[in-house]
Design a protein around this motif. Structure first.
Motif, PDB file in Angstrom:
ATOM      1  N   GLY A   8       1.071  -1.287  -0.099  1.00  0.00           N
ATOM      2  CA  GLY A   8       0.382  -0.221  -0.056  1.00  0.00           C
ATOM      3  C   GLY A   8       1.155   1.020   0.003  1.00  0.00           C
ATOM      4  O   GLY A   8       1.724   1.105   1.004  1.00  0.00           O
ATOM      5  N   GLU A   9       0.047   2.161  -0.473  1.00  0.00           N
ATOM      6  CA  GLU A   9       1.213   3.168  -1.221  1.00  0.00           C
ATOM      7  C   GLU A   9      -0.065   4.805  -0.113  1.00  0.00           C
ATOM      8  O   GLU A   9      -0.868   4.533  -0.859  1.00  0.00           O
ATOM      9  N   ILE A  51      -3.822  -6.638  -3.425  1.00  0.00           N
ATOM     10  CA  ILE A  51      -5.079  -7.455  -2.715  1.00  0.00           C
ATOM     11  C   ILE A  51      -4.572  -8.643  -2.109  1.00  0.00           C
ATOM     12  O   ILE A  51      -4.740  -9.304  -0.964  1.00  0.00           O
ATOM     13  N   LYS A  52      -4.016  -9.277  -2.860  1.00  0.00           N
ATOM     14  CA  LYS A  52      -3.350 -10.386  -2.386  1.00  0.00           C
ATOM     15  C   LYS A  52      -1.875 -10.861  -3.729  1.00  0.00           C
ATOM     16  O   LYS A  52      -1.610 -10.702  -4.392  1.00  0.00           O
ATOM     17  N   PRO A  53      -0.766 -10.105  -2.698  1.00  0.00           N
ATOM     18  CA  PRO A  53      -0.866 -10.336  -0.868  1.00  0.00           C
ATOM     19  C   PRO A  53      -1.111  -9.148  -0.566  1.00  0.00           C
ATOM     20  O   PRO A  53      -1.382  -7.867  -1.157  1.00  0.00           O
ATOM     21  N   LEU A  54      -1.822  -8.978   1.275  1.00  0.00           N
ATOM     22  CA  LEU A  54      -2.719  -8.010   1.635  1.00  0.00           C
ATOM     23  C   LEU A  54      -1.572  -7.463   2.808  1.00  0.00           C
ATOM     24  O   LEU A  54      -1.210  -7.829   2.817  1.00  0.00           O
ATOM     25  N   ASP A  55      -1.493  -5.847   2.109  1.00  0.00           N
ATOM     26  CA  ASP A  55      -0.835  -5.333   3.031  1.00  0.00           C
ATOM     27  C   ASP A  55      -1.190  -4.915   4.839  1.00  0.00           C
ATOM     28  O   ASP A  55      -1.844  -4.122   5.015  1.00  0.00           O
ATOM     29  N   GLU A  56      -1.518  -5.950   5.602  1.00  0.00           N
ATOM     30  CA  GLU A  56      -2.328  -6.164   6.782  1.00  0.00           C
ATOM     31  C   GLU A  56      -1.299  -5.174   7.470  1.00  0.00           C
ATOM     32  O   GLU A  56      -2.467  -4.136   8.765  1.00  0.00           O
ATOM     33  N   ASP A  57      -0.031  -5.343   7.208  1.00  0.00           N
ATOM     34  CA  ASP A  57       0.384  -3.614   8.921  1.00  0.00           C
ATOM     35  C   ASP A  57      -0.505  -2.976   8.519  1.00  0.00           C
ATOM     36  O   ASP A  57      -0.595  -1.848   9.837  1.00  0.00           O
ATOM     37  N   LEU A  58       0.206  -2.216   7.443  1.00  0.00           N
ATOM     38  CA  LEU A  58      -0.886  -0.632   6.683  1.00  0.00           C
ATOM     39  C   LEU A  58      -1.823  -0.797   7.222  1.00  0.00           C
ATOM     40  O   LEU A  58      -2.279   0.448   7.632  1.00  0.00           O
ATOM     41  N   ILE A  59      -2.944  -1.569   6.904  1.00  0.00           N
ATOM     42  CA  ILE A  59      -4.157  -1.681   6.641  1.00  0.00           C
ATOM     43  C   ILE A  59      -4.863  -1.239   9.073  1.00  0.00           C
ATOM     44  O   ILE A  59      -5.052  -0.378   9.326  1.00  0.00           O
ATOM     45  N   VAL A  60      -3.836  -2.292   9.279  1.00  0.00           N
ATOM     46  CA  VAL A  60      -4.623  -2.204  10.963  1.00  0.00           C
ATOM     47  C   VAL A  60      -3.691  -1.426  11.207  1.00  0.00           C
ATOM     48  O   VAL A  60      -3.971   0.113  12.261  1.00  0.00           O
ATOM     49  N   GLY A  79     -13.498 -11.413  -3.656  1.00  0.00           N
ATOM     50  CA  GLY A  79     -11.709 -11.712  -3.580  1.00  0.00           C
ATOM     51  C   GLY A  79     -12.036 -10.596  -2.466  1.00  0.00           C
ATOM     52  O   GLY A  79     -10.756  -9.536  -2.583  1.00  0.00           O
ATOM     53  N   ASP A  80     -13.044  -9.443  -2.335  1.00  0.00           N
ATOM     54  CA  ASP A  80     -12.255  -8.331  -1.542  1.00  0.00           C
ATOM     55  C   ASP A  80     -11.838  -8.827  -0.430  1.00  0.00           C
ATOM     56  O   ASP A  80     -11.502  -9.888   0.162  1.00  0.00           O
ATOM     57  N   TRP A  81     -11.161  -7.285   0.304  1.00  0.00           N
ATOM     58  CA  TRP A  81     -10.198  -7.499   1.379  1.00  0.00           C
ATOM     59  C   TRP A  81     -10.632  -7.001   2.811  1.00  0.00           C
ATOM     60  O   TRP A  81     -10.312  -7.674   3.791  1.00  0.00           O
ATOM     61  N   THR A  82     -12.138  -6.662   3.101  1.00  0.00           N
ATOM     62  CA  THR A  82     -12.746  -6.162   4.328  1.00  0.00           C
ATOM     63  C   THR A  82     -13.239  -7.366   5.293  1.00  0.00           C
ATOM     64  O   THR A  82     -12.372  -7.002   6.488  1.00  0.00           O
TER      65      THR A  82
END
Length: 87
Positions: A8-9, A51-60, A79-82
Motif C-alpha cells: 500500500g502507498e 489485495i493478494k498479498p494484502l498489506d495487513e500491517d498498513l491496514i491495521v 475476493g475483496d479485502w474487508t
C-alpha cells in the motif's frame, strides 16, 4: 508488508479517517478526500495496489490510528479485502 516491501502507498495524510482504494477508485478517493477537507475533515488515502498479498500491517496501523475506515473498490465482492480486517 511483503518480503519485497510495502504494497500500500499513502497518497494523502489525514487524521480523521482512512480511505483504502484500489485501481480506478484511487482517483475518486482522492477527490472525496479533497471534498472532505473543504468541510474540515482530513482523510488519509491509501492506494492498495494489491489485495493478494494484502498489506495487513498498513491496514491495521491506519485503522487503529483514526478509527474510521472506508474501502473504495471496483470489483466483485468475491475476493475483496474487508472480511479479513480485524474488528
Amino acid at each position: 508488508m511483503t518480503a519485497s516491501g510495502p504494497i500500500g502507498e499513502v497518497l494523502r495524510e489525514g487524521s480523521h479517517g482512512t480511505i483504502f482504494a484500489s485501481d480506478l477508485m484511487v482517483a475518486l478517493a482522492l477527490e472525496a478526500a479533497q471534498q472532505l477537507a473543504e468541510r474540515g475533515t482530513e482523510a488519509t488515502v491509501v492506494n492498495m495496489s494489491s489485495i493478494k498479498p494484502l498489506d495487513e500491517d498498513l491496514i491495521v496501523r491506519h485503522a487503529r490510528r483514526a478509527g474510521i475506515v472506508v474501502t473504495a473498490e471496483n470489483h466483485s465482492v468475491i475476493g475483496d479485502w474487508t472480511p479479513r480486517w480485524p474488528t
